[in-house]
Scaffold this motif. Sequence first.
Motif, PDB file in Angstrom:
ATOM      1  N   MET A   3      39.145 -30.457 -56.466  1.00  0.00           N
ATOM      2  CA  MET A   3      38.787 -31.706 -55.799  1.00  0.00           C
ATOM      3  C   MET A   3      37.336 -32.056 -56.126  1.00  0.00           C
ATOM      4  O   MET A   3      36.427 -31.301 -55.789  1.00  0.00           O
ATOM      5  CB  MET A   3      38.987 -31.581 -54.287  1.00  0.00           C
ATOM      6  CG  MET A   3      38.895 -32.918 -53.560  1.00  0.00           C
ATOM      7  SD  MET A   3      39.324 -32.798 -51.792  1.00  0.00           S
ATOM      8  CE  MET A   3      41.061 -32.372 -51.887  1.00  0.00           C
ATOM      9  N   ASP A   4      37.139 -33.192 -56.770  1.00  0.00           N
ATOM     10  CA  ASP A   4      35.782 -33.580 -57.143  1.00  0.00           C
ATOM     11  C   ASP A   4      34.995 -33.963 -55.896  1.00  0.00           C
ATOM     12  O   ASP A   4      35.568 -34.218 -54.829  1.00  0.00           O
ATOM     13  CB  ASP A   4      35.815 -34.729 -58.141  1.00  0.00           C
ATOM     14  CG  ASP A   4      36.485 -35.969 -57.584  1.00  0.00           C
ATOM     15  OD1 ASP A   4      35.909 -36.606 -56.685  1.00  0.00           O
ATOM     16  OD2 ASP A   4      37.615 -36.278 -58.023  1.00  0.00           O
ATOM     17  N   PRO A   5      33.658 -34.022 -55.998  1.00  0.00           N
ATOM     18  CA  PRO A   5      32.822 -34.282 -54.820  1.00  0.00           C
ATOM     19  C   PRO A   5      33.163 -35.588 -54.102  1.00  0.00           C
ATOM     20  O   PRO A   5      33.131 -35.650 -52.873  1.00  0.00           O
ATOM     21  CB  PRO A   5      31.404 -34.327 -55.401  1.00  0.00           C
ATOM     22  CG  PRO A   5      31.481 -33.469 -56.617  1.00  0.00           C
ATOM     23  CD  PRO A   5      32.850 -33.687 -57.183  1.00  0.00           C
ATOM     24  N   HIS A   6      33.507 -36.620 -54.858  1.00  0.00           N
ATOM     25  CA  HIS A   6      33.826 -37.899 -54.215  1.00  0.00           C
ATOM     26  C   HIS A   6      35.081 -37.771 -53.353  1.00  0.00           C
ATOM     27  O   HIS A   6      35.096 -38.210 -52.197  1.00  0.00           O
ATOM     28  CB  HIS A   6      34.030 -38.986 -55.271  1.00  0.00           C
ATOM     29  CG  HIS A   6      34.530 -40.279 -54.691  1.00  0.00           C
ATOM     30  ND1 HIS A   6      33.737 -41.124 -53.950  1.00  0.00           N
ATOM     31  CD2 HIS A   6      35.777 -40.853 -54.724  1.00  0.00           C
ATOM     32  CE1 HIS A   6      34.454 -42.166 -53.557  1.00  0.00           C
ATOM     33  NE2 HIS A   6      35.687 -42.023 -54.018  1.00  0.00           N
ATOM     34  N   ARG A   7      36.120 -37.159 -53.893  1.00  0.00           N
ATOM     35  CA  ARG A   7      37.361 -37.008 -53.124  1.00  0.00           C
ATOM     36  C   ARG A   7      37.137 -36.075 -51.934  1.00  0.00           C
ATOM     37  O   ARG A   7      37.699 -36.288 -50.864  1.00  0.00           O
ATOM     38  CB  ARG A   7      38.477 -36.484 -54.029  1.00  0.00           C
ATOM     39  CG  ARG A   7      38.833 -37.460 -55.121  1.00  0.00           C
ATOM     40  CD  ARG A   7      40.038 -37.005 -55.932  1.00  0.00           C
ATOM     41  NE  ARG A   7      40.188 -37.826 -57.120  1.00  0.00           N
ATOM     42  CZ  ARG A   7      41.350 -38.271 -57.591  1.00  0.00           C
ATOM     43  NH1 ARG A   7      42.468 -37.968 -56.961  1.00  0.00           N
ATOM     44  NH2 ARG A   7      41.410 -38.999 -58.675  1.00  0.00           N
ATOM     45  N   ARG A   8      36.331 -35.046 -52.128  1.00  0.00           N
ATOM     46  CA  ARG A   8      36.040 -34.137 -51.022  1.00  0.00           C
ATOM     47  C   ARG A   8      35.336 -34.883 -49.893  1.00  0.00           C
ATOM     48  O   ARG A   8      35.631 -34.684 -48.712  1.00  0.00           O
ATOM     49  CB  ARG A   8      35.155 -32.990 -51.520  1.00  0.00           C
ATOM     50  CG  ARG A   8      34.856 -31.914 -50.499  1.00  0.00           C
ATOM     51  CD  ARG A   8      36.086 -31.069 -50.208  1.00  0.00           C
ATOM     52  NE  ARG A   8      36.582 -31.271 -48.864  1.00  0.00           N
ATOM     53  CZ  ARG A   8      37.670 -30.683 -48.374  1.00  0.00           C
ATOM     54  NH1 ARG A   8      38.375 -29.858 -49.134  1.00  0.00           N
ATOM     55  NH2 ARG A   8      38.065 -30.915 -47.151  1.00  0.00           N
ATOM     56  N   ALA A   9      34.411 -35.770 -50.241  1.00  0.00           N
ATOM     57  CA  ALA A   9      33.683 -36.543 -49.241  1.00  0.00           C
ATOM     58  C   ALA A   9      34.620 -37.505 -48.514  1.00  0.00           C
ATOM     59  O   ALA A   9      34.534 -37.686 -47.293  1.00  0.00           O
ATOM     60  CB  ALA A   9      32.541 -37.318 -49.898  1.00  0.00           C
TER      61      ALA A   9
END
Length: 285
Positions: free
Chosen positions: A48-54
């Motif tokens: 999960m990339d940082p944007h999706r994690r956020a």
Amino acid sequence: MQVTNNQPSGAYTPVESPNQDAAGFGAAMTATTAATTTASAGNEAAVMDPHRRAVLDGALANMETIMNAHGAPEMAPLAKRLLENAAEEMLDLPAHIFERNVMEMAPPHILHHLFSRTGKINDPNARERGPIDIPVLDENGGLTNLSLSFPEQFRIEDIVLNDTRDQSRAEQMLRQEVSVLQTQLNQQTQDQMYAHGAPHLIAPAIWTMMEAAREMRLNPDEFTKENMKILQAHIIHHLLARDGIIDDPNAPTEGPILVPQYLADGTLHNVPVELLMERPERHEA
């Protein structure tokens, strides 16, 4: 993304989980939290990339806020876990579709199914057991169904049981508060009657109050304490008026008085209350 086509409720046959009798909800929640933390530090961080994690973290926080606002904090861990599982199933979607699904599409349907399954709302078309289907956007922007299974660590029966226990404790606390309030109101009645030079009206006021408030004391609701305060004020006023101690030309000189009381929906209506000027006769059986 694993999806299923629309199916009527009757087409689904529940399958008993081999872990239905696993540890209680509290212990399972602790274990699941630990497992989730471990996963977050490992596999989830990798896929999960940082944007999706956020986006997911924001949706999870909002889910907990909504559950608390609906008076169902005990359901927040399960709701959040279902949303996390849904997000994992949708990682292959374009970022903007993933964001819409996680923030807008999945949460309300997860909440609806949880509220239905625990009896907080009535939806005869919602499944009582097994996985739930939630509509989400696919890679082309069209709607499809995502099937979510309930984590085996969570038992919906435990949530319902905990909710029932919480309601029972709340009812007991309310009855205790009403009992304490009755004692306080009796003392206030005595003080006011003495202040008006009418100690002979203390007993009639308390008898009238106890009789008129009997049902609300036995079955209190959110308006009971306010209704008791309103009732006490009217009883004192009308007893003083009827005895000639104060002058109120609009007060009835005989028969019942009308006291405004809140109904369960919060609206006011007038309730007739008989003033007990003398101790009611007690007939021996």
